[in-house]
Write a protein that holds these residues in place. Sequence first.
Motif, PDB file in Angstrom:
ATOM      1  N   LEU A   1       5.139  -4.210  -8.888  1.00 31.22           N
ATOM      2  CA  LEU A   1       4.216  -3.851  -7.799  1.00 31.22           C
ATOM      3  C   LEU A   1       3.282  -2.715  -8.212  1.00 31.22           C
ATOM      4  CD1 LEU A   1       6.451  -4.000  -4.584  1.00 31.22           C
ATOM      5  CD2 LEU A   1       4.392  -5.357  -5.047  1.00 31.22           C
ATOM      6  N   VAL A   2       3.811  -1.776  -8.993  1.00 30.08           N
ATOM      7  CA  VAL A   2       2.956  -0.678  -9.472  1.00 30.08           C
ATOM      8  C   VAL A   2       1.845  -1.254 -10.355  1.00 30.08           C
ATOM      9  CG1 VAL A   2       2.881   1.414 -10.888  1.00 30.08           C
ATOM     10  CG2 VAL A   2       4.797   1.030  -9.324  1.00 30.08           C
TER      11      VAL A   2
ATOM     12  N   HIS B   1      -0.893  -2.515   4.380  1.00 28.37           N
ATOM     13  CA  HIS B   1      -1.854  -1.925   3.419  1.00 28.37           C
ATOM     14  C   HIS B   1      -3.083  -2.797   3.210  1.00 28.37           C
ATOM     15  CE1 HIS B   1       0.509   1.570   2.230  1.00 28.37           C
ATOM     16  NE2 HIS B   1       1.575   0.791   2.260  1.00 28.37           N
ATOM     17  N   GLY B   2      -3.137  -3.948   3.917  1.00 32.70           N
ATOM     18  CA  GLY B   2      -4.321  -4.810   3.805  1.00 32.70           C
ATOM     19  C   GLY B   2      -4.176  -5.803   2.667  1.00 32.70           C
ATOM     20  N   ARG B   3      -4.782  -6.975   2.871  1.00 30.85           N
ATOM     21  CA  ARG B   3      -4.678  -8.058   1.874  1.00 30.85           C
ATOM     22  C   ARG B   3      -5.168  -7.625   0.505  1.00 30.85           C
ATOM     23  NH1 ARG B   3      -3.158 -13.055   3.028  1.00 30.85           N
ATOM     24  NH2 ARG B   3      -3.699 -14.418   1.314  1.00 30.85           N
ATOM     25  N   ASN B   4      -6.232  -6.846   0.490  1.00 30.94           N
ATOM     26  CA  ASN B   4      -6.788  -6.392  -0.789  1.00 30.94           C
ATOM     27  C   ASN B   4      -6.479  -4.932  -1.069  1.00 30.94           C
ATOM     28  OD1 ASN B   4      -8.036  -8.884  -1.555  1.00 30.94           O
ATOM     29  ND2 ASN B   4      -9.438  -8.526   0.163  1.00 30.94           N
ATOM     30  N   LEU B   5      -5.391  -4.458  -0.448  1.00 30.26           N
ATOM     31  CA  LEU B   5      -4.921  -3.079  -0.650  1.00 30.26           C
ATOM     32  C   LEU B   5      -5.898  -2.040  -0.120  1.00 30.26           C
ATOM     33  CD1 LEU B   5      -3.625  -4.993  -2.947  1.00 30.26           C
ATOM     34  CD2 LEU B   5      -3.102  -2.893  -4.148  1.00 30.26           C
ATOM     35  N   GLU B   6      -6.794  -2.521   0.787  1.00 28.38           N
ATOM     36  CA  GLU B   6      -7.858  -1.624   1.255  1.00 28.38           C
ATOM     37  C   GLU B   6      -7.381  -0.663   2.334  1.00 28.38           C
ATOM     38  OE1 GLU B   6      -7.427  -4.767   1.899  1.00 28.38           O
ATOM     39  OE2 GLU B   6      -8.111  -5.333   3.910  1.00 28.38           O
ATOM     40  N   GLY B   7      -6.154  -0.878   2.841  1.00 29.64           N
ATOM     41  CA  GLY B   7      -5.608   0.013   3.863  1.00 29.64           C
ATOM     42  C   GLY B   7      -5.678  -0.617   5.249  1.00 29.64           C
ATOM     43  N   GLY B   8      -4.909  -0.060   6.165  1.00 25.83           N
ATOM     44  CA  GLY B   8      -4.808  -0.540   7.546  1.00 25.83           C
ATOM     45  C   GLY B   8      -3.886   0.424   8.252  1.00 25.83           C
ATOM     46  N   LEU B   9      -2.719  -0.080   8.655  1.00 24.04           N
ATOM     47  CA  LEU B   9      -1.685   0.813   9.201  1.00 24.04           C
ATOM     48  C   LEU B   9      -1.264   1.849   8.160  1.00 24.04           C
ATOM     49  CD1 LEU B   9       0.946  -1.388  11.054  1.00 24.04           C
ATOM     50  CD2 LEU B   9      -0.394   0.526  11.965  1.00 24.04           C
ATOM     51  N   GLY B  10      -1.174   1.406   6.931  1.00 22.53           N
ATOM     52  CA  GLY B  10      -0.856   2.304   5.811  1.00 22.53           C
ATOM     53  C   GLY B  10      -2.144   2.619   5.065  1.00 22.53           C
ATOM     54  N   PRO B  11      -2.116   3.626   4.201  1.00 26.52           N
ATOM     55  CA  PRO B  11      -3.344   4.032   3.502  1.00 26.52           C
ATOM     56  C   PRO B  11      -3.806   3.011   2.456  1.00 26.52           C
ATOM     57  CG  PRO B  11      -1.446   5.298   2.724  1.00 26.52           C
ATOM     58  CD  PRO B  11      -0.958   4.471   3.871  1.00 26.52           C
TER      59      PRO B  11
ATOM     60  N   GLY C   1       2.706 -12.133  -4.869  1.00 23.91           N
ATOM     61  CA  GLY C   1       3.408 -12.790  -3.768  1.00 23.91           C
ATOM     62  C   GLY C   1       4.261 -11.810  -2.973  1.00 23.91           C
ATOM     63  N   VAL C   2       4.963 -10.945  -3.689  1.00 26.03           N
ATOM     64  CA  VAL C   2       5.796  -9.935  -3.029  1.00 26.03           C
ATOM     65  C   VAL C   2       4.909  -9.003  -2.210  1.00 26.03           C
ATOM     66  CG1 VAL C   2       7.329  -7.964  -3.411  1.00 26.03           C
ATOM     67  CG2 VAL C   2       7.605 -10.055  -4.768  1.00 26.03           C
ATOM     68  N   TYR C   3       3.788  -8.610  -2.785  1.00 20.67           N
ATOM     69  CA  TYR C   3       2.872  -7.718  -2.072  1.00 20.67           C
ATOM     70  C   TYR C   3       2.407  -8.371  -0.765  1.00 20.67           C
ATOM     71  CZ  TYR C   3      -0.901  -4.857  -0.550  1.00 20.67           C
ATOM     72  OH  TYR C   3      -1.675  -4.069   0.258  1.00 20.67           O
ATOM     73  N   ARG C   4       2.030  -9.656  -0.873  1.00 24.21           N
ATOM     74  CA  ARG C   4       1.513 -10.365   0.310  1.00 24.21           C
ATOM     75  C   ARG C   4       2.568 -10.386   1.412  1.00 24.21           C
ATOM     76  NH1 ARG C   4       0.003 -14.820  -2.355  1.00 24.21           N
ATOM     77  NH2 ARG C   4       1.992 -15.787  -1.799  1.00 24.21           N
ATOM     78  N   ASP C   5       3.822 -10.643   1.045  1.00 22.42           N
ATOM     79  CA  ASP C   5       4.867 -10.790   2.056  1.00 22.42           C
ATOM     80  C   ASP C   5       5.380  -9.471   2.605  1.00 22.42           C
ATOM     81  OD1 ASP C   5       4.548 -13.414   1.620  1.00 22.42           O
ATOM     82  OD2 ASP C   5       6.505 -13.766   0.688  1.00 22.42           O
TER      83      ASP C   5
END
Length: 469
Positions: free
Chosen positions: A92-93, A38-48, A28-32
Motif C-alpha cells: 500500500l505504501v 481517502h478518495g478513489r484517486n487518493l485525493e482525500g475526502g473524510l480522510g486527508p 484492489g486493497v486500496y479500493r476496498d
Amino acid sequence: MNALFISTLLIVLSTLISTQANARTAAGVYRDYCADCHGRNLEGGLGPSLTDSVWLYDNTDQGIEKIIRDGSIENGMPPFAATLDDKAIRSLVIHIREKASQANNDESVGAVEQGLVQTKHHAFELVELAKFSGITWAMAQLPDGSFLVTIRDKQLWHLQPDGSATEIKGLPDIWQRGQGGLLDVALHPEFEKTGWVYLTYSESQDLFSGMTTLVRGKIEQGKWQQQQILFSGDSDDSSSAGVHFGSRIIFKDNHLYFTIGDRGRKEQAQSLDHPNGKVHRLTLDGATPADNPYPDAKYPSIWSYGHRNPQGITLNPATGDIWSVEHGPRGGDELNLIKKGLNYGWPEITHGMNYSGTPMTANTAKAGMEQPEVFWVPSLAVSAVHFYQGNQFPQWRGHLLVASLRAEQLVLLELKDSKVQSQEVLLRNQDRIRDVIEGRDGSIYLALEDRGTNSSRIVRLEPVETPAQ
Ligand code: HEC
C-alpha cells in the motif's frame, strides 16, 4: 459450545478474508479498504489527501506503514493490523508513492519545446546522428570520433559521425531472446595500442537456453577477429528465461567489471555458486584477480552479489566509486554504490512489489545487506548510468546521468561526497533510453529505442546558449 463454534467460525472467516486481502493487488486493497475515506484517486475526502505534500504524520515509508497498521481511532483512521499483514501494508505504501508521483508529475520538466529543452542549468537541442532498425543496446566512441553501436538482434555497427554505418561481420553465435541478445560494447582502456573490443551477449549451448557471456576481439577489415572468451557460465547456469541478462562493462585500474542479472532465478542472486545476480571482476585478459573477495567460490570472479538486473555501471575516476543501477521489481529500481564482497540483498530485501501489484515482501532492510543509495517509486526502469566529466555541460560535471526505459527519462543525480543530493529530470518522452555515454569531447550521446516501430536512434545533446533570464 455454540459460542465456541461461532467464535471459531469467525476466526476462520476473518483469516480467510485477510488471507485474501493479503494476496491481492495493492490497488484492489486500496479500493476496498481505503478509497471510501481517502478518495478513489487518493485525493482525500473524510480522510486527508495522500498525494499532496501535506502530511499529518511521519511521511517516511516506516511512518506511513505505522499509521496504516495502528490507525488513529479517535480521529477517524481505523487500524488495519488485524486485516492486512506487513507485506500488504508495504505494498500500500508503494501504491501511495506511485499515485503521489503521478499526481505531482510535472510533464513540462525536461520536455522538448520548440526543439529546445531548458533545464535548471543548461539548455540543449537533440541532434540525430543515425537511425537503425532493431533495438539498440549500447554504444562506444572510438578515438577517431566514430562509434560502435550494438543492436540487440545480433548486430554490431560502425557508425561514422556523418551518419553512415557499416555492419561488422563475423560475430559469435548470439542467442536473441526477450531481453537477451547482443548487449554491451566497450573499448580496452588502451584501445589505441591493443585494439581490443569487449562485448557481452547471451550465448546458448543448446538453442533452448542462454547465459550472459563476455568476450573480446578485434575489428579488422570490417570483421570480428581473434575472439577470446573471457567469461561464460556453466550449462547448468543457462536458463530458457528471456529476462535479466544484465549487462554492462567498465574498466578500473587495469581490471574490468561486468554485470549479470538474476536470469529470472532470484534465489540464486544470493548464492556464490551461481554467476547470475552478480557484479564480476576480472583482469583485462579474463583472469581472476588474486584480491577478489571470494577466491574459493565456484565463480571467483564474483565481486558483489544480491543483484536483480543491473544494466548500468559507471566509475567516478576521482574517488574510485563504482555506481550501478539495477531494475528492481515494481517500485524497487535501485542505485547502488558497489563495494567489494558486499551483498545487495535481492530477493531477501527490496523496496518494491510484484509487477502485478501484489505484495512481495515486507522486508526492506536486513543486517548484512546493503541499502541502495537511491530507490525509485515508481520504477523508472533504469537502464544505464554515466558519471559525467565533460566540459560541454559544466554544471553537470561530477554528477550521475541515469537513463531509463519505461519512464523515458534522462535524470541528473547531483552528488556530494558520494551521496545523492537531488534529482532533476533533464529529458523526457523521447523514447526509451538504452544507453548514455560521454564522447571524447564531453558531448552526451543517447541510444534511444522504440518498440512500436522496432527502430532506434542515436542522438547528441547539443548545448544551446540561452539569454540570461
Ligand atoms: C473511515 C475512514 C478511513 C479509512 C477507511 C481509512 N482512513 Fe486513513 N485516515 C482517515 C483519517 C480521518 C485520517 C486522519 C487521521 C488524523 O487526523 O489523525 C487518516 C490518515 C491516514 C494516513 C496519514 C495521512 C497523513 O497525512 O499523515 C494514511 C497514510 C492513511 N490514512 C492511509 C490509509 C490507508 C492506506 C487506508 C486503507 C488501508 C486508510 N487510510 C483507510 C480515515 C480513513
